[in-house]
Design a protein around this motif. Structure first.
Motif, PDB file in Angstrom:
ATOM      1  N   VAL A   1       0.992 -10.650  -3.897  1.00 31.68           N
ATOM      2  CA  VAL A   1       2.305 -11.283  -3.865  1.00 31.68           C
ATOM      3  C   VAL A   1       3.060 -10.901  -2.594  1.00 31.68           C
ATOM      4  CG1 VAL A   1       4.588 -11.341  -4.970  1.00 31.68           C
ATOM      5  CG2 VAL A   1       2.511 -11.504  -6.363  1.00 31.68           C
ATOM      6  N   VAL A   2       3.068  -9.608  -2.268  1.00 31.74           N
ATOM      7  CA  VAL A   2       3.943  -9.087  -1.216  1.00 31.74           C
ATOM      8  C   VAL A   2       3.765  -9.819   0.108  1.00 31.74           C
ATOM      9  CG1 VAL A   2       4.411  -7.053   0.213  1.00 31.74           C
ATOM     10  CG2 VAL A   2       4.217  -6.817  -2.264  1.00 31.74           C
ATOM     11  N   HIS A   3       2.534 -10.070   0.532  1.00 27.08           N
ATOM     12  CA  HIS A   3       2.325 -10.653   1.862  1.00 27.08           C
ATOM     13  C   HIS A   3       2.796 -12.104   1.943  1.00 27.08           C
ATOM     14  CE1 HIS A   3      -1.484 -12.259   0.092  1.00 27.08           C
ATOM     15  NE2 HIS A   3      -1.300 -13.232   0.962  1.00 27.08           N
TER      16      HIS A   3
ATOM     17  N   VAL B   1       2.577 -12.222   6.032  1.00 26.98           N
ATOM     18  CA  VAL B   1       2.750 -10.916   6.659  1.00 26.98           C
ATOM     19  C   VAL B   1       2.116  -9.797   5.835  1.00 26.98           C
ATOM     20  CG1 VAL B   1       4.440  -9.223   7.493  1.00 26.98           C
ATOM     21  CG2 VAL B   1       4.936 -11.679   7.676  1.00 26.98           C
ATOM     22  N   VAL B   2       1.311  -8.958   6.483  1.00 28.94           N
ATOM     23  CA  VAL B   2       0.890  -7.686   5.903  1.00 28.94           C
ATOM     24  C   VAL B   2       1.921  -6.652   6.335  1.00 28.94           C
ATOM     25  CG1 VAL B   2      -0.867  -5.873   5.937  1.00 28.94           C
ATOM     26  CG2 VAL B   2      -1.556  -8.277   5.813  1.00 28.94           C
ATOM     27  N   TYR B   3       2.670  -6.132   5.366  1.00 25.59           N
ATOM     28  CA  TYR B   3       3.799  -5.257   5.664  1.00 25.59           C
ATOM     29  C   TYR B   3       3.370  -3.799   5.799  1.00 25.59           C
ATOM     30  CZ  TYR B   3       6.972  -9.082   4.395  1.00 25.59           C
ATOM     31  OH  TYR B   3       7.659 -10.274   4.346  1.00 25.59           O
ATOM     32  N   PRO B   4       4.122  -3.002   6.542  1.00 23.94           N
ATOM     33  CA  PRO B   4       3.868  -1.564   6.577  1.00 23.94           C
ATOM     34  C   PRO B   4       4.061  -0.945   5.186  1.00 23.94           C
ATOM     35  CG  PRO B   4       5.291  -2.209   8.406  1.00 23.94           C
ATOM     36  CD  PRO B   4       5.187  -3.399   7.488  1.00 23.94           C
ATOM     37  N   GLU B   5       3.154  -0.075   4.814  1.00 27.01           N
ATOM     38  CA  GLU B   5       3.244   0.567   3.501  1.00 27.01           C
ATOM     39  C   GLU B   5       4.557   1.318   3.340  1.00 27.01           C
ATOM     40  OE1 GLU B   5       1.014   4.159   1.097  1.00 27.01           O
ATOM     41  OE2 GLU B   5      -0.226   2.850   2.372  1.00 27.01           O
ATOM     42  N   ARG B   6       5.038   1.942   4.423  1.00 26.64           N
ATOM     43  CA  ARG B   6       6.304   2.674   4.352  1.00 26.64           C
ATOM     44  C   ARG B   6       7.438   1.753   3.887  1.00 26.64           C
ATOM     45  NH1 ARG B   6       8.881   7.033   7.135  1.00 26.64           N
ATOM     46  NH2 ARG B   6       6.977   7.446   8.338  1.00 26.64           N
TER      47      ARG B   6
END
Length: 324
Positions: free
Chosen positions: A231-233, A288-293
């Protein structure tokens, strides 16, 4: 002590990586792996079995053996345990995923130079049979992720699962198969209601399928397990924050959240699969692949406390969080 001289292996191996990919795709397309399912074959036998020139199957066999995808003993090629399981008919068949990579993804990467210069995605053509190839490959890859998750997370002890905004019902199906008292509610995009309903027929008495826009969905209830898979990306920062808030509102205190996606890490040795998919998602459709932070920050802001990170073989990572 004399320092070890620098060598070019990693540069060369990375630069010629597309050659290995094309040879794997070709082997998949000509049926080389099923041809070896019954046992080892020499080049002449393999050529006869696949109907391709002996010089071709020898090149493919040697290249795949060099990469550990086949074994070669006394000039005869054989499947490894991995290719027997995933390409030789022993388990989940990844052939549709390789076909997607060869016919959809790889040609699309030829636009990556422009994407690298502009930050904009390429032009994706999914007309005709290409949509079927695209969807088939993506669903098989999701099925792999679901199986790897089931191997690495214990679904026992949970009673009420929310699968929010995902792309594939297979994740929840694996959980339902592992836990015969679990009930699952799917809150998916309205366009997915019919295919998901069909996919969960065997568990019709333990499943509910609801159609709702993912960023705006506010599922009622108190779930002790929540899945937010791939979902996030697909969504913006603000949309993701809302999704995680809504997931928390539907969760009982102490519930577990499984947030599965690719993430850009800050580990001493970055995992290449996540960074590679960051390029894939961007060039394919601009997602988008987001930064884990950043994602961990969204979780904390939504009332989730990260407690673990699972790194699934050949698959995304999973941030495991607890409702606080």
């Amino acid at each position: 002590m004399t320092p070890t001289p620098a060598t070019p292996e990693k540069i060369v191996e990375t630069a010629v990586g597309y050659m290995a990919a094309q040879q794997l795709f070709a082997a998949n397309r000509i049926g080389l792996f099923p041809a070896l399912a019954a046992g080892p074959l020499g080049p002449a036998e393999l050529a006869e079995r696949t109907g391709k020139p002996e010089k071709i199957v020898r090149i493919l066999g040697d290249a795949l053996a060099a990469r550990g995808l086949l074994s070669r003993v006394d000039g005869r090629y054989a499947l490894t345990s991995e290719t027997a399981e995933y390409l030789g008919g022993g388990g989940l068949d990844l052939a549709p995923f390789l076909t997607f990579l060869e016919t959809i993804s790889y040609p699309h990467w030829l636009q990556f130079a422009r994407t690298a210069d502009t930050g904009e995605p390429g032009e994706l053509d999914l007309d005709g049979d290409r949509w079927t190839t695209f969807l088939g490959g993506v669903m098989v890859y999701n099925a792999l992720h679901a199986r790897m998750l089931a191997r690495n997370f214990d679904f026992g002890g949970y009673k009420n699962l929310l699968d929010l905004g995902g792309l594939s019902a297979e994740f929840a199906l694996q959980a339902l198969r592992a836990n015969d008292v679990l009930r699952a509610t799917f809150v998916y995009d309205p366009r997915s209601v019919d295919p998901v309903t069909a996919a969960v027929t065997e568990f019709a008495d333990r499943t509910t399928v609801v159609g709702a826009s993912t960023p705006g969905a506010e599922p009622p209830g108190e779930f002790d397990l929540v899945m937010v898979n791939h979902v996030v990306h697909r969504f913006s920062v603000d949309e993701n924050r809302a999704i995680l808030r809504h997931a928390r509102a539907a969760a009982a205190p102490g519930a577990r959240l499984l947030l599965l996606d690719f993430f850009l890490d800050e580990d001493a040795s970055p995992r290449d699969l996540d960074a590679l998919h960051a390029g894939e998602y961007l060039v394919i459709d601009g997602t988008v692949v987001y930064p884990e932070r950043d994602v961990r920050g969204w979780l904390a802001g939504a009332g989730w406390r990260p407690v673990d990170r699972l790194t699934l073989p050949g698959s995304p990572r999973v941030l495991v969080a607890e409702a606080v």
